[in-house]
Design an enzyme around this catalytic site. Structure first.
Site, PDB file in Angstrom:
ATOM      1  N   THR A  24       0.860  -1.058  -0.036  1.00 40.95           N
ATOM      2  CA  THR A  24      -0.085   0.041   0.101  1.00 40.95           C
ATOM      3  C   THR A  24       0.900   1.267  -0.025  1.00 40.95           C
ATOM      4  O   THR A  24       2.185   1.161  -0.258  1.00 40.95           O
ATOM      5  CB  THR A  24      -0.932   0.108   1.160  1.00 40.95           C
ATOM      6  OG1 THR A  24      -1.843   1.064   1.288  1.00 40.95           O
ATOM      7  CG2 THR A  24      -0.380   0.051   2.679  1.00 40.95           C
ATOM      8  N   ASN A  25       0.448   2.340   0.301  1.00 42.71           N
ATOM      9  CA  ASN A  25       0.928   3.669   0.341  1.00 42.71           C
ATOM     10  C   ASN A  25       0.560   4.581   1.750  1.00 42.71           C
ATOM     11  O   ASN A  25      -0.384   4.021   2.278  1.00 42.71           O
ATOM     12  CB  ASN A  25       0.969   4.361  -0.785  1.00 42.71           C
ATOM     13  CG  ASN A  25      -0.419   4.558  -1.432  1.00 42.71           C
ATOM     14  OD1 ASN A  25      -1.050   5.340  -0.672  1.00 42.71           O
ATOM     15  ND2 ASN A  25      -0.828   4.043  -2.399  1.00 42.71           N
ATOM     16  N   ASP A  26       0.939   5.868   1.770  1.00 36.73           N
ATOM     17  CA  ASP A  26       0.668   6.521   2.921  1.00 36.73           C
ATOM     18  C   ASP A  26      -0.628   7.351   2.661  1.00 36.73           C
ATOM     19  O   ASP A  26      -0.894   8.144   3.592  1.00 36.73           O
ATOM     20  CB  ASP A  26       1.974   7.551   3.293  1.00 36.73           C
ATOM     21  CG  ASP A  26       3.183   6.882   3.726  1.00 36.73           C
ATOM     22  OD1 ASP A  26       2.996   5.686   4.467  1.00 36.73           O
ATOM     23  OD2 ASP A  26       4.362   7.016   3.591  1.00 36.73           O
TER      24      ASP A  26
END
Length: 406
Positions: A211-213
């Site tokens: 995923t990412n932030d």
């Protein structure tokens, strides 16, 4: 939205009155100026002194307690408010308002209010379901008043039913929504807007993912601002940690392929399509059905095969008819250069560029943002550092009022 707005809280004699001091506190924290009117029955549950201390304003409790000879207190209060919030609204005050009865301070003051009135019923489910109460609510809606539906849950009488006061956060959100509709030009009225928000999750196995932030905050701010400007909003979201804006249809997604399907379906009937979600460029080619166990090989390595995800925004732009296509460019360097290249590569109408990265106080997981809007016409609209909601409002107003060369 509520900064320096005059909110009048009208408290009547329901058990839910004990929650209203916290409601006043939340409104004040939003910057609103709050004054309170209480029925005699309401003072049996909470004291006027409590509300006076919280609001730093005198509380009206008696229609004949006139202290200022230069004004009539209930008329002065009615003139002061930008919005009147009747909470909790009992069956009694609802009946009085519907029939124009003014026999004590709350009903008398409300009869003189010609600003938006929000009625928040809270009572026993049998009283709420009574045909007389329902008819009175229909009458008030016909007058142009706004009615919040009570919630279903455990009542003071000891059983489940519909009649509970809505959560305070929902009431505050409704007040903001209504105040916005009466404060901003409804530039997106009768427009269908589709917005994606949050981060994609590409599964490695049932307990791990790539995923990412992205927190989804900017997407939710864009959705909130669009509803404030009158749009019919569909929010395609991967986050469950944020409260969806009022009057918004939410479609959940987890990974990029689910997001693609939802956006392609919803975009067909949309006027504006905005991709705010942060999409992983790659997904795992063969996600495992069982948790991957630690392997004690000599190399101490695990290799994952990744395949490229579809370019959702580019695909949507290629299929568009009347839609205005809007994308976001979150960059760590060469912001405008990369955003301009993205605008041309994806053939969209707008790119909203914002700097992200550990050395920046804007972007992912922050409450503020600073963006530049780039149009397909070659125009640039830099915005100052603002909250994400202020940024969203400014961005929508620019997009809605800037004609594009088709």
């Amino acid at each position: 939205m509520l900064r320096d707005k005059h909110i009048g809280i009208f408290i009547t004699g329901g058990i839910a009155s004990y929650k209203i001091p916290e409601l006043a506190r939340q409104l004040i924290k939003k910057g609103a100026m709050v004054r309170v009117v209480m029925s005699k029955a309401a003072t049996e549950f909470i004291t006027p002194l409590t509300m006076q201390i919280l609001t730093k304003q005198a509380v009206l409790v008696d229609v004949f307690d006139e202290k200022n000879p230069a004004s009539v207190q209930h008329v002065e209060m009615a003139d002061w408010v930008d919005m009147a919030v009747v909470v909790p609204a009992t069956a009694n005050i609802i009946a009085k308002m519907a029939n124009g009865i003014a026999d004590e301070i709350v009903s008398t003051t409300l009869l003189a209010v010609n600003k938006p009135r929000l009625i928040v019923p809270a009572m026993n489910t049998k009283m709420y379901d009574n045909p007389a109460t329902q008819n009175n609510l229909e009458t008030l809606a016909g007058y142009g008043d706004y009615i919040m539906e009570p919630e279903t849950g455990f009542l003071a009488e000891g059983y489940e039913g519909k009649g509970r006061l809505p959560e305070l956060g929902s009431i505050v959100q409704m007040i903001e929504f209504l105040m916005a509709k009466h404060s901003y030009p409804q530039l997106l009225a009768n427009k269908k807007v589709v917005i994606s928000a949050g981060a994609t999750k590409e599964r490695i196995d049932p307990v791990r993912y790539i995923t990412n932030d992205s927190s989804g905050k900017m997407g939710y701010a864009m959705a909130t601002a669009a509803t404030w400007l009158g749009a019919d909003v569909t929010l395609v979201s991967s986050t469950q940690r944020l409260t969806a804006p009022i009057n918004t249809h939410v479609i959940p997604f987890e990974n990029a392929l689910e997001l693609q399907t939802a956006m392609e379906t919803e975009a067909k009937q949309a006027d504006y399509v905005m991709m705010v979600a942060a999409v992983s460029d790659y997904r795992v080619a063969h996600p495992q059905e069982q948790k991957i166990k630690k392997q004690h090989h000599q190399s101490n390595q695990l290799t994952l095969e990744l395949i490229e995800n579809p370019d959702i925004l580019k695909g949507l732009a290629a299929q568009k008819n009347q839609q205005i296509m809007i994308g976001f460019a979150a960059e760590t360097e060469n912001l405008i250069e990369h955003a301009q290249a993205k605008l041309q590569r994806k053939k969209v109408d707008w790119i909203i560029a914002n700097q992200v990265g550990k050395n920046h106080q804007t972007g992912f997981n922050t409450d503020d943002n600073q963006v530049t809007l780039l149009s397909a016409n070659g125009e640039r609209f830099p915005l100052p550092l603002m909250s994400k909601l202020e940024t969203a409002l400014a961005a929508w107003q620019i997009i809605a009022q800037t004609p594009l060369n088709k």
